[in-house]
Scaffold this motif. Structure first.
Motif, PDB file in Angstrom:
ATOM      1  N   GLU A   1       9.015  71.412 -15.559  1.00  0.00           N
ATOM      2  CA  GLU A   1       8.084  70.424 -16.142  1.00  0.00           C
ATOM      3  C   GLU A   1       7.071  69.933 -15.117  1.00  0.00           C
ATOM      4  O   GLU A   1       6.144  69.212 -15.472  1.00  0.00           O
ATOM      5  CB  GLU A   1       8.835  69.164 -16.596  1.00  0.00           C
ATOM      6  CG  GLU A   1       9.682  69.310 -17.824  1.00  0.00           C
ATOM      7  CD  GLU A   1      10.530  68.046 -18.033  1.00  0.00           C
ATOM      8  OE1 GLU A   1      10.302  67.026 -17.332  1.00  0.00           O
ATOM      9  OE2 GLU A   1      11.412  68.109 -18.891  1.00  0.00           O
ATOM     10  N   ILE A   2       7.304  70.248 -13.841  1.00  0.00           N
ATOM     11  CA  ILE A   2       6.495  69.638 -12.792  1.00  0.00           C
ATOM     12  C   ILE A   2       5.608  70.683 -12.120  1.00  0.00           C
ATOM     13  O   ILE A   2       6.092  71.716 -11.646  1.00  0.00           O
ATOM     14  CB  ILE A   2       7.408  68.942 -11.761  1.00  0.00           C
ATOM     15  CG1 ILE A   2       8.230  67.859 -12.487  1.00  0.00           C
ATOM     16  CG2 ILE A   2       6.596  68.314 -10.631  1.00  0.00           C
ATOM     17  CD1 ILE A   2       9.535  67.569 -11.836  1.00  0.00           C
ATOM     18  N   GLY A   3       4.320  70.390 -12.094  1.00  0.00           N
ATOM     19  CA  GLY A   3       3.363  71.288 -11.481  1.00  0.00           C
ATOM     20  C   GLY A   3       2.994  70.830 -10.073  1.00  0.00           C
ATOM     21  O   GLY A   3       3.195  69.672  -9.702  1.00  0.00           O
ATOM     22  N   LEU A   4       2.446  71.759  -9.305  1.00  0.00           N
ATOM     23  CA  LEU A   4       2.037  71.467  -7.927  1.00  0.00           C
ATOM     24  C   LEU A   4       0.535  71.712  -7.787  1.00  0.00           C
ATOM     25  O   LEU A   4       0.056  72.831  -7.991  1.00  0.00           O
ATOM     26  CB  LEU A   4       2.805  72.379  -6.960  1.00  0.00           C
ATOM     27  CG  LEU A   4       2.366  72.366  -5.504  1.00  0.00           C
ATOM     28  CD1 LEU A   4       2.489  70.966  -4.887  1.00  0.00           C
ATOM     29  CD2 LEU A   4       3.189  73.374  -4.693  1.00  0.00           C
ATOM     30  N   LEU A   5      -0.171  70.641  -7.456  1.00  0.00           N
ATOM     31  CA  LEU A   5      -1.595  70.742  -7.145  1.00  0.00           C
ATOM     32  C   LEU A   5      -1.730  70.767  -5.623  1.00  0.00           C
ATOM     33  O   LEU A   5      -1.315  69.811  -4.951  1.00  0.00           O
ATOM     34  CB  LEU A   5      -2.338  69.549  -7.755  1.00  0.00           C
ATOM     35  CG  LEU A   5      -3.827  69.446  -7.463  1.00  0.00           C
ATOM     36  CD1 LEU A   5      -4.572  70.678  -7.932  1.00  0.00           C
ATOM     37  CD2 LEU A   5      -4.407  68.204  -8.135  1.00  0.00           C
ATOM     38  N   ALA A   6      -2.274  71.855  -5.087  1.00  0.00           N
ATOM     39  CA  ALA A   6      -2.450  71.985  -3.636  1.00  0.00           C
ATOM     40  C   ALA A   6      -3.747  71.283  -3.236  1.00  0.00           C
ATOM     41  O   ALA A   6      -4.832  71.711  -3.625  1.00  0.00           O
ATOM     42  CB  ALA A   6      -2.512  73.457  -3.250  1.00  0.00           C
TER      43      ALA A   6
END
Ligand SMILES: *Cc1c(COP(=O)(O)O)cnc(C)c1O
Length: 240
Positions: free
Chosen positions: A37-42
């Motif tokens: 459910e959790i995304g990673l924005l770099a």
């Protein structure tokens, strides 16, 4: 020589990338949530395009930039890689044209007139600009963001604009080393998010959590953490 250096740099970056995903996974499990459910924005501000290139090759697709002039050459250099670009810095009227034309997301929308401007400038051949409203939860004068009491009207404005798509909320809390304080700020953002949802807004994105406090944000329901330092190392430039 430079090849050796590049290999070392990208080994280091692969290690950091895995470590950040592992933190996300552990925090999700600790919160009883599904890690997917959790995304990673770099957050790549302050880092050269080579660092973004290396991370993209490891599988990263979402990149966040804060300064338009710094971002545009990176967008050009990585064109055609099928990346999602997120503008997360302070919004200014004179930057809206390029932001609307070049970015997929904006996380820092905080005023109705800027919403109208982005809507007007979003090119017709692109899908609607994905928007998070930035909320100001601390009294620090240098931070931008809408006041919580102005949020309902701002959300109504954005929801009524065809070239924008309202996705959620973003905040940058006052830095704290105490997890209880970090969680308190993120819990407030989640409460505002739930309030807008119960008012009928179809929101799915809580953009909260950074290198120092992503665990607290995930415990409070973050769906997208914005991570710079833990992925890329310290920013070379003085500005943050
Ligand atoms: C710089 C920045 C981040 C990343 O901060 P780190 O502490 O380096 O992870 C996240 N969000 C916003 C809006 C930023 O400006």
């Amino acid at each position: 020589m430079t090849t050796d250096l590049n290999i070392k740099t990208s080994d280091e970056q692969a290690r950091r990338y895995r470590a950040v995903w592992e933190r996300i996974r552990q925090a999700a499990v600790g919160a009883g949530r599904d890690p997917t459910e959790i995304g990673l924005l770099a957050v790549s501000k302050g880092h050269p395009v080579q660092a973004l290139d290396a991370l993209q090759r490891l599988g990263q697709r979402d990149f966040g930039e804060s300064y338009l002039q710094e971002a545009l050459p990176k967008l050009d250099a990585l064109a055609g890689r099928n990346l999602n670009w997120h503008f997360i810095g302070p919004l200014q009227a004179n930057k809206c044209r390029d932001i609307a034309a070049r970015f997929d997301w904006v996380h820092s929308l905080d005023r109705p007139h800027l919403a109208e401007r982005l809507n007007r400038l979003r090119p017709q051949h692109l899908p609607p600009l994905q928007v998070c409203l930035q909320v100001k939860l601390s009294a620090e004068p240098q931070k931008s963001g809408a006041q919580p009491e102005d949020l309902a009207l701002l959300a109504e404005t954005v929801a009524g604009l065809p070239r924008l798509r309202l996705r959620g909320l973003m905040t940058i809390p006052q830095a704290s080393r105490e997890q209880s304080e970090q969680r308190a700020a993120y819990a407030r953002l989640r409460a505002l998010f739930n309030h807008l949802r119960s008012a009928g807004h179809d929101l799915d994105t809580l953009s909260m959590g950074m290198s120092e406090d992503l665990e607290a944000a995930i415990l409070e329901g973050s769906t997208l953490v914005r991570v710079g330092t833990a992925l890329f190392g310290p920013r070379p430039a003085a500005r943050t």
